[in-house]
Design a protein around this motif. Structure first.
Motif, short mmCIF file in Angstrom:
data_model
loop_
_atom_site.label_atom_id
_atom_site.label_comp_id
_atom_site.label_asym_id
_atom_site.label_seq_id
_atom_site.Cartn_x
_atom_site.Cartn_y
_atom_site.Cartn_z
N PRO A 1 0.83 -1.21 0.00
CA PRO A 1 0.00 0.00 0.00
C PRO A 1 0.86 1.26 0.00
O PRO A 1 1.94 1.29 0.60
N ILE A 2 0.36 2.30 -0.66
CA ILE A 2 0.99 3.61 -0.58
C ILE A 2 0.33 4.37 0.57
O ILE A 2 -0.84 4.75 0.50
N ASP A 3 1.07 4.56 1.64
CA ASP A 3 0.61 5.38 2.76
C ASP A 3 0.80 6.83 2.34
O ASP A 3 1.91 7.37 2.41
N MET A 4 -0.28 7.46 1.91
CA MET A 4 -0.17 8.78 1.30
C MET A 4 0.31 9.83 2.30
O MET A 4 1.06 10.74 1.95
N GLN A 5 -0.10 9.73 3.55
CA GLN A 5 0.35 10.72 4.54
C GLN A 5 1.82 10.50 4.89
O GLN A 5 2.57 11.46 5.07
N ALA A 6 2.25 9.25 4.98
CA ALA A 6 3.66 8.99 5.28
C ALA A 6 4.57 9.53 4.18
O ALA A 6 5.73 9.86 4.45
N ALA A 7 4.05 9.63 2.96
CA ALA A 7 4.85 10.21 1.88
C ALA A 7 5.01 11.71 2.03
O ALA A 7 5.90 12.31 1.42
N VAL A 8 4.15 12.33 2.84
CA VAL A 8 4.21 13.79 3.07
C VAL A 8 4.22 14.01 4.58
O VAL A 8 3.26 14.51 5.15
N PRO A 9 5.32 13.65 5.26
CA PRO A 9 5.30 13.66 6.73
C PRO A 9 5.10 15.03 7.34
O PRO A 9 4.75 15.13 8.51
N SER A 10 5.30 16.08 6.56
CA SER A 10 5.12 17.44 7.09
C SER A 10 3.67 17.86 7.17
O SER A 10 3.36 18.93 7.72
N ARG A 11 2.74 17.06 6.64
CA ARG A 11 1.34 17.47 6.58
C ARG A 11 0.43 16.37 7.11
O ARG A 11 0.57 15.20 6.74
N SER A 12 -0.54 16.77 7.92
CA SER A 12 -1.59 15.84 8.35
C SER A 12 -2.96 16.28 7.86
O SER A 12 -3.94 15.55 7.99
N ARG A 13 -3.05 17.49 7.28
CA ARG A 13 -4.29 18.03 6.73
C ARG A 13 -3.97 18.71 5.41
O ARG A 13 -2.93 19.36 5.26
N TYR A 14 -4.89 18.56 4.44
CA TYR A 14 -4.69 19.23 3.17
C TYR A 14 -6.05 19.54 2.55
O TYR A 14 -6.88 18.64 2.39
N SER A 15 -6.26 20.82 2.21
CA SER A 15 -7.58 21.23 1.75
C SER A 15 -7.54 22.11 0.51
O SER A 15 -8.51 22.81 0.21
N THR A 16 -6.44 22.09 -0.22
CA THR A 16 -6.35 22.80 -1.49
C THR A 16 -6.55 21.81 -2.63
O THR A 16 -6.07 20.68 -2.55
N ARG A 17 -7.26 22.22 -3.69
CA ARG A 17 -7.54 21.28 -4.77
C ARG A 17 -6.25 20.73 -5.37
O ARG A 17 -5.35 21.47 -5.76
N ARG A 18 -6.17 19.43 -5.43
CA ARG A 18 -5.08 18.73 -6.09
C ARG A 18 -5.64 17.50 -6.80
O ARG A 18 -6.69 16.98 -6.41
N ALA A 19 -4.95 17.04 -7.83
CA ALA A 19 -5.45 15.92 -8.64
C ALA A 19 -4.28 15.02 -9.04
O ALA A 19 -3.14 15.46 -9.20
N ILE A 20 -4.60 13.75 -9.22
CA ILE A 20 -3.69 12.77 -9.83
C ILE A 20 -4.45 12.14 -10.98
O ILE A 20 -5.61 11.76 -10.83
N HIS A 21 -3.81 12.02 -12.14
CA HIS A 21 -4.54 11.54 -13.31
C HIS A 21 -3.64 10.83 -14.31
O HIS A 21 -2.42 10.94 -14.26
N ASN A 22 -4.28 10.05 -15.20
CA ASN A 22 -3.67 9.56 -16.43
C ASN A 22 -2.61 8.50 -16.21
O ASN A 22 -1.43 8.69 -16.53
N GLY A 23 -3.01 7.35 -15.65
CA GLY A 23 -2.06 6.26 -15.50
C GLY A 23 -2.70 5.05 -14.88
O GLY A 23 -3.93 4.95 -14.75
N GLN A 24 -1.87 4.10 -14.47
CA GLN A 24 -2.35 2.85 -13.88
C GLN A 24 -1.51 2.52 -12.66
O GLN A 24 -0.28 2.62 -12.67
#
Length: 764
Positions: free
Chosen positions: A303-326
């Protein structure tokens, strides 16, 4: 590029003809002794090979000659020092290019090579050319690598060997040979030119930042090697990775000009790590709103622990997107479900808390909870180990007391559960290839407007999209394909669920789902479910079917329209009510089911398309509209399109209020129900009281609760044949099933009447 031309930098030392005071017999630094007036040195103005030349007698074991001028060392610039020399008499020496490497304050650069290769003179009068190349970067062909702290050098030669030999030395030449090292020096700079080493251990962070600062629109080349970066690095220009980088988890690599996954894969040499670092950059960068996977397939070993990949943040509320792949789960990866059975206590007075939880330290947030009295899609939202308490995403309907609960932590390709809040995040045009070994997406504990659009969630082992808390508030699930891993199983053997919702205001539109146990389990209110196609049948003749959509709360404020429900049903429950018997409020209310296609085949006659399942007594229908739907059963008829499941409790049919079921079409359905229901009745012999049976025509086998109208067709006549003009009165809820009505005239009459019967009463 030639710095002498482009930047006006003076590279070549002063000729000997201008005075030997510019040449030192030591290291060339200010104050060092010069050859001016030295007994062993003289200027020869007309040598046949050199013109003006320095004639030098070797009197020291290492006879030094250094130009006192400061020749600058510039990042990206490589200098060739060239000296022509010949032996005149005496012992034949060995010669090498030599220099003093200076920092900007004049102190020596420690630990660097300051001499070139040795060349022995073997013949008197033979002109020999001695060369060496110096520069900041560690390039093949660079003899003296001085690193990024070097600012200038004092250049010349050393004479080695026995004393007593006499040589003549031509004027020293220093040339910019950077073009030898750069294929296109106008458009590319190399991090090695700024001191990067690339040995995998030396920290090259400063060199990378220096290269970025100097790029000025040119591409920065990261050549073969492994470059250790211990700090954040930002590139404002394009990059080309031939080598790779390593970084601590908390360090950020930001590629502003070519921010996409393929470039991060080139940078890190590993798809999985590259995805983590690219996501980290996405949440720490205001320049880009989305991460383009570039059509790449990313193979995941766990599994990709998405928060562990960004240890400086525990909250995020700005629009962001991931697209176009598998994203694809490798079958031999770390995907095993963690299962723990532990004793805990539940009190309906604290409906979302388990207390006195045994072994709580090993129970993971996001675990699926089962046990007696636990509804569907109940998860661990958070835990307090010190207090022994688990907070659930939902209440339990019949679990008061102490019992053993089972906690199963499914593994997800993308796991956002480490975040406290994620809002306005978008996943689109991605295939989540779960390979029947893992689940798809686990949402954060809280957040709004998470969006999954135009994605394939393919063969999830357990779940497609899971909300373990409130991260589904206002969620958009649109135009996705949910492809089950359980296609070949009978309905009774399936366990996977495409998605669930706990909070309000979800929009689930235009999706397609195949043969899950359930397509969607929805709690919360105000959901819009439209345009979806979900089918859940099997090949078993007369087989059972499962709910396609489950509503887990009685007050729904729910619109279900334009869907195609194929071999599945809509189930409406109150299985998340800690006190499930009706004790006030609106009960089962605010439901719109319109313009849907309901189809089934080879099902048992007891199958129905709309099922209301109260988990406690005295509930009633309140504000329900079922209109314009197509109900069709093939390969065998069913008894009813709608029913009440009394497994836990019956409905209070005396309180039905504001319910409409009309304008629907029935094919292969025995009881073709409607309410209001208009019926014609004829009596052929005079009767004062006419008992009229609605049969099975009323929805949900409900009561004939009210009568809207009675219309006499052509008049009714008494025994003498005279027309009776008196208006009859009516009594509803007659007979053992309360589905009959009584029309009472002033005298016995015969004839025909029409009347409209309803299962509800707006005055209740």
């Amino acid at each position: 590029m030639n710095k002498a031309i482009t930047d006006g930098i003076q590279l070549t030392p002063s000729p000997y003809a201008n005075g030997l005071d510019q040449y030192s017999s030591s290291d060339g630094t200010p104050g060092s002794p010069s050859y001016n007036g030295a007994a062993n040195a003289a200027f020869v103005p007309a040598d046949q090979d050199f013109g003006g030349a320095l004639e030098l007698l070797k009197t020291e074991s290492t006879q030094r000659l250094r130009y006192k001028g400061e020749t600058p060392i510039v990042p990206g610039c490589y200098l060739q020092i060239k000296v022509r020399i010949k032996a005149i008499s005496g012992n034949l020496p060995t010669v090498r290019i030599a220099a003093y490497a200076a920092r900007s304050n004049g102190t020596p650069v420690p630990g660097v090579v300051s001499t070139g290769p040795n060349t022995a003179l073997t013949t008197y009068g033979q002109v020999v050319e001695i060369t060496a190349i110096v520069g900041i970067g560690n390039r093949t062909g660079v003899d003296m690598v001085w690193g990024p702290t070097a600012a200038y050098g004092h250049f010349g030669i050393d004479l080695l060997g026995q004393n007593g030999g006499v040589v003549r030395i031509d004027d020293i030449e220093i040339n910019d040979v950077s073009s030898v090292f750069l294929g296109d020096v106008v458009s590319t700079i190399d991090v090695r030119d700024y001191g990067a080493v690339g040995n995998g251990t030396t920290d090259d962070t400063a060199a990378f930042e220096a290269a970025n600062a100097a790029a000025n629109g040119r591409t920065v080349l990261i050549p073969n090697g492994v470059f250790r970066l211990n700090g954040d690095v930002t590139f404002d220009t394009r990059t080309k990775f031939e080598g790779t980088v390593t970084m601590p988890t908390e360090a950020i690599l930001l590629l502003r000009r070519n921010y996409d996954l393929p470039n991060y894969i080139e940078a890190f040499g590993n798809e999985e790590l590259a995805f983590r670092k690219a996501f980290q950059a996405l949440l720490n960068n205001s320049d880009h709103e989305s991460l383009d996977l570039g059509g790449r397939k990313v193979a995941l070993t766990g599994p990709i622990d998405m928060q562990a990949a960004v240890p400086s943040r525990s909250r995020y509320s700005t629009r962001r997107a991931i697209h176009n792949g598998q994203l694809i789960a490798l079958a031999d990866g770390d995907w095993a479900t963690t299962t723990i059975t532990a004793q805990a206590t539940y009190s309906p007075g604290n409906p979302r808390v388990l207390s006195n939880v045994a072994n709580i330290a090993n129970i993971e947030v996001g675990s699926h909870v089962t046990g007696a009295g636990v509804g569907r899609e109940v998860y661990v939202r958070s835990k307090n180990v010190a207090r022994g308490e688990i907070t659930l995403n939902a209440a339990l309907y019949d679990a008061a007391g102490t019992q053993n609960f089972t906690f199963r932590r499914f593994k997800y390709l993308l796991d956002f559960s480490g975040f406290e809040v994620v809002s306005k995040f978008v996943l689109h045009n991605i295939e989540f290839q779960c390979s029947a070994v893992c689940s798809g997406i686990l949402l954060a504990g809280a957040g709004t407007i998470f969006t999954v659009r135009d994605c394939f969630i393919t063969t999830p082992k357990d779940r497609g999209i899971t909300s373990m808390g409130g991260g589904c508030q206002g969620m958009f699930i649109e135009r996705n394909q949910f492809l089950s891993a359980e296609d070949s199983l009978a309905v009774s053997a399936r366990s996977s669920i495409a998605l669930n919702v706990n909070a309000n205001d979800a929009k689930i539109r235009n999706n397609r789902a195949t043969r899950f146990k359930h397509f969607a389990v929805l709690s919360g209110k105000n959901h819009l479910v439209s345009g979806n196609h979900f089918f859940q049948g099997d090949t078993i003749k007369g087989g059972i079917r499962s709910a396609g959509v489950v509503l887990a709360e009685p007050y729904a404020s729910f619109i279900f329209t334009n869907n195609y429900s194929d071999n599945a049903f809509l189930e409406w429950t109150n299985e998340r009510d800690p006190e499930p018997a009706f004790s006030g409020g609106f009960s089962f209310s605010a439901m719109e089911i319109s313009s849907n296609v309901f189809l089934s085949g080879d099902v048992a006659p007891s199958f129905s398309y709309i099922v209301v399942k109260p988990h406690g007594a005295d509930h009633f229908l309140n504000g329900v509209n079922i209109t314009g739907n197509q109900f069709r059963s093939i390969n065998g008829s069913i008894n009813r399109a709608e029913r009440i499941d009394t497994s836990f409790a019956a409905m209070n049919l005396t309180r039905t209020r504001n319910v409409r079921m009309q304008g629907n079409n029935f094919f292969g359905v025995v009881s073709q129900v409607t309410s209001p229901y208009t019926i014609e009745h004829e009596e052929n012999t005079p009767q004062q009281s006419w008992l009229i049976d609605t049969g099975s025509a009323l929805p949900f086998q409900a009561r004939a609760l009210s009568i809207d109208a009675v219309a006499v067709r052509g008049g009714v006549r008494n025994a003498a044949g005279a027309v009776n003009w008196d208006a009859p009165f009516v009594r509803a809820q007659q007979g053992p099933n309360a589905n009959q009505v009584l029309v009472v005239f002033s005298e016995p009459v015969e004839g025909k009447i029409g009347l409209t019967v309803r299962i509800d009463n707006d005055l209740v």
